[in-house]
Design a protein around this motif. Structure first.
Motif, PDB file in Angstrom:
ATOM      1  N   VAL A  22       0.851  -1.188   0.000  1.00 24.78           N
ATOM      2  CA  VAL A  22       0.000   0.000   0.000  1.00 24.78           C
ATOM      3  C   VAL A  22       0.890   1.242   0.000  1.00 24.78           C
ATOM      4  O   VAL A  22       2.095   1.161   0.244  1.00 24.78           O
ATOM      5  CB  VAL A  22      -0.937   0.027   1.229  1.00 24.78           C
ATOM      6  CG1 VAL A  22      -1.890  -1.155   1.211  1.00 24.78           C
ATOM      7  CG2 VAL A  22      -0.155   0.051   2.520  1.00 24.78           C
ATOM      8  N   HIS A  23       0.294   2.393  -0.262  1.00 26.12           N
ATOM      9  CA  HIS A  23       1.035   3.654  -0.180  1.00 26.12           C
ATOM     10  C   HIS A  23       1.406   3.887   1.279  1.00 26.12           C
ATOM     11  O   HIS A  23       0.640   3.542   2.186  1.00 26.12           O
ATOM     12  CB  HIS A  23       0.153   4.800  -0.711  1.00 26.12           C
ATOM     13  CG  HIS A  23       0.907   6.068  -0.870  1.00 26.12           C
ATOM     14  ND1 HIS A  23       1.001   6.989   0.145  1.00 26.12           N
ATOM     15  CD2 HIS A  23       1.606   6.562  -1.915  1.00 26.12           C
ATOM     16  CE1 HIS A  23       1.722   8.012  -0.271  1.00 26.12           C
ATOM     17  NE2 HIS A  23       2.103   7.782  -1.524  1.00 26.12           N
ATOM     18  N   PRO A  24       2.586   4.473   1.536  1.00 26.98           N
ATOM     19  CA  PRO A  24       3.002   4.709   2.921  1.00 26.98           C
ATOM     20  C   PRO A  24       1.972   5.461   3.778  1.00 26.98           C
ATOM     21  O   PRO A  24       1.879   5.225   4.983  1.00 26.98           O
ATOM     22  CB  PRO A  24       4.286   5.521   2.776  1.00 26.98           C
ATOM     23  CG  PRO A  24       4.851   5.064   1.472  1.00 26.98           C
ATOM     24  CD  PRO A  24       3.654   4.834   0.594  1.00 26.98           C
ATOM     25  N   SER A  25       1.173   6.301   3.164  1.00 30.77           N
ATOM     26  CA  SER A  25       0.157   7.023   3.936  1.00 30.77           C
ATOM     27  C   SER A  25      -1.020   6.125   4.335  1.00 30.77           C
ATOM     28  O   SER A  25      -1.840   6.507   5.161  1.00 30.77           O
ATOM     29  CB  SER A  25      -0.360   8.222   3.137  1.00 30.77           C
ATOM     30  OG  SER A  25      -1.058   7.780   1.986  1.00 30.77           O
ATOM     31  N   GLN A  26      -1.107   4.920   3.751  1.00 35.32           N
ATOM     32  CA  GLN A  26      -2.219   4.000   4.022  1.00 35.32           C
ATOM     33  C   GLN A  26      -1.840   2.847   4.949  1.00 35.32           C
ATOM     34  O   GLN A  26      -2.653   1.951   5.173  1.00 35.32           O
ATOM     35  CB  GLN A  26      -2.726   3.417   2.703  1.00 35.32           C
ATOM     36  CG  GLN A  26      -3.251   4.444   1.739  1.00 35.32           C
ATOM     37  CD  GLN A  26      -3.558   3.838   0.394  1.00 35.32           C
ATOM     38  OE1 GLN A  26      -2.800   3.010  -0.113  1.00 35.32           O
ATOM     39  NE2 GLN A  26      -4.680   4.231  -0.194  1.00 35.32           N
ATOM     40  N   GLY A  64       5.287   0.582   3.064  1.00 36.23           N
ATOM     41  CA  GLY A  64       3.997   0.012   2.706  1.00 36.23           C
ATOM     42  C   GLY A  64       4.027  -1.423   2.233  1.00 36.23           C
ATOM     43  O   GLY A  64       3.039  -1.921   1.708  1.00 36.23           O
ATOM     44  N   ILE A  65       5.143  -2.128   2.429  1.00 33.81           N
ATOM     45  CA  ILE A  65       5.263  -3.518   2.008  1.00 33.81           C
ATOM     46  C   ILE A  65       4.896  -4.422   3.190  1.00 33.81           C
ATOM     47  O   ILE A  65       5.459  -4.291   4.267  1.00 33.81           O
ATOM     48  CB  ILE A  65       6.694  -3.838   1.532  1.00 33.81           C
ATOM     49  CG1 ILE A  65       7.139  -2.841   0.460  1.00 33.81           C
ATOM     50  CG2 ILE A  65       6.782  -5.283   1.030  1.00 33.81           C
ATOM     51  CD1 ILE A  65       6.278  -2.792  -0.762  1.00 33.81           C
ATOM     52  N   PRO A  66       3.955  -5.375   3.013  1.00 33.70           N
ATOM     53  CA  PRO A  66       3.560  -6.233   4.127  1.00 33.70           C
ATOM     54  C   PRO A  66       4.581  -7.325   4.416  1.00 33.70           C
ATOM     55  O   PRO A  66       5.300  -7.767   3.515  1.00 33.70           O
ATOM     56  CB  PRO A  66       2.247  -6.845   3.647  1.00 33.70           C
ATOM     57  CG  PRO A  66       2.386  -6.886   2.173  1.00 33.70           C
ATOM     58  CD  PRO A  66       3.176  -5.654   1.803  1.00 33.70           C
TER      59      PRO A  66
END
Length: 117
Positions: A64-68, A89-91
């Motif tokens: 996801v985007h870092p803000s998310q 943002g990497i799981p």
């Protein structure tokens, strides 16, 4: 290059990848602990192994985007998936059972897997 298991004194086992002629007897884990090569863990049947090859994984497709990051972590937590995201943002998915829950929760399909995984 094959995978090798290393176990620390407190019982934590990690899997690392080395060329066969470059396998060390000991490695230092990211948290600073020393791990000795654990040949017994490498030769147990797959379901009994303390080290799982290739886990944790970091699938970029689920990123996801870092803000998310906070929103995504709370979404997956509500779905029963204990995963953490990096600042980028990497799981980080710890094992196969969590990965199945994450794929189901997000609607992703893994096409290169065997039936049922």
């Amino acid at each position: 290059m094959p995978f090798y298991c290393f176990t620390s004194e407190d019982g934590e086992t990690r899997t690392e990848r080395f060329a066969m002629d470059e396998v060390p007897a000991m490695i230092r884990f990211p948290d600073g602990k020393l791990g000795k090569r654990d040949i017994v863990a490498e030769h147990r049947p797959l379901k009994e192994r303390r080290c799982q090859r290739g886990w944790p994984i970091h699938p970029f497709a689920l990123g996801v985007h870092p803000s998310q990051v906070k929103t995504a972590e709370s979404f997956y937590r509500k779905k029963g998936c204990p995963i953490h995201f990096s600042k980028k943002g990497i799981p980080e998915i710890p094992n196969e059972s969590v990965y199945k829950k994450v794929r189901k929760a997000s609607g992703f399909v893994q096409r290169n897997s065997y039936y049922g995984s």
